[in-house]
Motif scaffolding. Sequence first.
Motif, short mmCIF file in Angstrom:
data_model
loop_
_atom_site.label_atom_id
_atom_site.label_comp_id
_atom_site.label_asym_id
_atom_site.label_seq_id
_atom_site.Cartn_x
_atom_site.Cartn_y
_atom_site.Cartn_z
N PRO A 145 26.68 32.90 -31.68
CA PRO A 145 28.09 32.67 -32.13
C PRO A 145 28.39 33.88 -31.18
N LEU A 146 29.80 33.69 -30.75
CA LEU A 146 31.11 34.91 -29.69
C LEU A 146 30.42 34.82 -28.52
N VAL A 147 30.32 33.69 -28.61
CA VAL A 147 29.72 33.55 -26.86
C VAL A 147 31.11 33.13 -25.86
N GLY A 148 30.58 34.23 -24.51
CA GLY A 148 31.61 34.64 -23.91
C GLY A 148 32.01 34.00 -22.76
N MET A 149 30.54 32.72 -22.39
CA MET A 149 30.64 31.83 -21.36
C MET A 149 31.57 30.99 -21.29
N PRO A 150 32.18 29.78 -20.56
CA PRO A 150 32.81 28.41 -20.76
C PRO A 150 31.60 27.51 -21.06
N HIS A 151 31.79 27.09 -21.74
CA HIS A 151 31.00 25.06 -21.35
C HIS A 151 30.70 24.38 -19.96
N ALA A 152 29.98 25.30 -19.52
CA ALA A 152 29.78 24.46 -17.91
C ALA A 152 29.67 23.28 -17.85
N LEU A 153 28.45 22.93 -19.14
CA LEU A 153 28.40 21.22 -18.91
C LEU A 153 29.25 20.31 -19.37
N ALA A 154 30.63 20.57 -19.72
CA ALA A 154 31.38 20.31 -20.69
C ALA A 154 31.57 18.19 -20.30
N ASP A 155 31.42 18.29 -18.94
CA ASP A 155 31.60 16.85 -18.08
C ASP A 155 30.88 15.98 -18.22
N LEU A 156 29.80 16.26 -19.12
CA LEU A 156 28.73 15.94 -19.25
C LEU A 156 28.29 15.28 -20.60
N GLU A 182 30.44 16.82 -34.62
CA GLU A 182 31.15 16.02 -34.20
C GLU A 182 31.60 15.84 -32.55
N VAL A 183 31.16 14.73 -31.96
CA VAL A 183 32.54 14.73 -30.68
C VAL A 183 33.67 13.81 -30.88
N VAL A 184 34.15 14.39 -30.40
CA VAL A 184 35.99 14.54 -30.40
C VAL A 184 36.34 13.86 -28.95
N LYS A 185 35.66 14.42 -27.24
CA LYS A 185 36.26 13.45 -26.41
C LYS A 185 33.95 13.81 -25.74
N PRO A 186 33.56 12.59 -25.58
CA PRO A 186 32.57 11.86 -25.20
C PRO A 186 32.94 12.56 -23.36
N GLY A 187 31.78 12.91 -22.91
CA GLY A 187 31.63 13.14 -21.02
C GLY A 187 31.22 12.08 -21.06
N SER A 188 30.18 12.15 -19.70
CA SER A 188 30.08 10.51 -18.44
C SER A 188 28.21 10.16 -19.25
N MET A 189 28.17 11.32 -19.99
CA MET A 189 26.38 10.98 -20.31
C MET A 189 26.59 10.77 -22.16
N SER A 190 25.66 9.72 -22.46
CA SER A 190 25.76 9.62 -24.46
C SER A 190 24.59 11.21 -24.66
N GLY A 191 24.86 10.85 -25.48
CA GLY A 191 23.43 12.01 -26.90
C GLY A 191 22.60 12.06 -25.75
N PRO A 192 21.75 11.10 -25.93
CA PRO A 192 20.19 10.72 -25.40
C PRO A 192 20.04 11.83 -23.77
N GLU A 193 20.64 10.85 -22.54
CA GLU A 193 21.02 10.84 -22.20
C GLU A 193 21.36 12.53 -21.65
N PHE A 194 22.06 13.30 -22.11
CA PHE A 194 22.74 14.56 -21.88
C PHE A 194 21.21 15.49 -22.83
N ASP A 195 20.39 15.39 -23.80
CA ASP A 195 19.39 15.89 -24.64
C ASP A 195 18.01 15.88 -23.32
N ALA A 196 18.18 14.27 -22.86
CA ALA A 196 17.30 14.50 -21.51
C ALA A 196 17.85 15.69 -19.93
N ALA A 197 19.05 15.56 -19.92
CA ALA A 197 19.56 16.27 -18.67
C ALA A 197 19.31 17.99 -19.07
N VAL A 198 19.75 18.83 -20.23
CA VAL A 198 19.37 19.49 -20.74
C VAL A 198 17.69 20.26 -20.45
#
Length: 246
Positions: A145-156, A182-198
């Motif tokens: 909580p109250l993280v101080g960094m941007p979402h670097a993987l938002a494009d994905l 709840e996803v409001v703007k999809p990225g270039s990966m689906s949910g399972p694809e992003f989980d695998a990438a992380v």
Amino acid sequence: MRKWILAIALAALPGLAIAAAEGFPLDAANIDLHNKASLQRGAKLFVNYCMGCHSAEHQRYNRMARDIGLTEEQVKDNLIFTGAKVGDLMRNAMPKADAKKWFGAAPPDLTLIARSRGVDYLYTYLRTFYIDPSRPWGVNNAAFPLVGMPHALADLQGWQKAKLETHKDEFGNETHQIVGFEVVKPGSMSGPEFDAAVRDLVTFLAYIAEPIKLERQRIGIWVIAFLIVLTGVFYLLKKEYWKDVH
């Protein structure tokens, strides 16, 4: 001065209410350090999405190449973007003084982050950024909580908002607990694809935190076996020495 302190405290209350709720449950990372393909994908993600701000200054490019199954040429052509040599440490080009000025604090080195935080924490943290207009970068994080960094993987991953449950205690004080996203703007990966990438990225972070881990475990098995055999030899030797004492 007191008025300023009070104002800051009141402004932080919504975030503190979420932070004060029970710790966000961590998801199992289920990494596999034997999977060199996963390590290679994680290395690619690290240098493309993390090294702009973070370094891994206790790890060398050529050591990484050898351990994860790449040639030095492949590392030079695909994983070095700063003009560094393949034998150099994995430092980024951002001056720490500038980083502190831009972010409020210099982004930490990530060499040992997997050992200090744990892979399950990192896996959960990287997947639980959510939109929060009150934060400087417009995002908050369920695991931090109250993280101080941007979402670097938002494009994905895309952009997601938190689903909150409101709870009241016996005195009527409200707290908010994150129960999903709840996803409001999809990225270039689906949910399972992003989980695998992380998972790949966390696998790589776990590797650089302790590159010798697999070798240490392999040697450890032989050491334990040797000690078991040696214990048997010493026991028989003891019986031989003491057989005539009585």
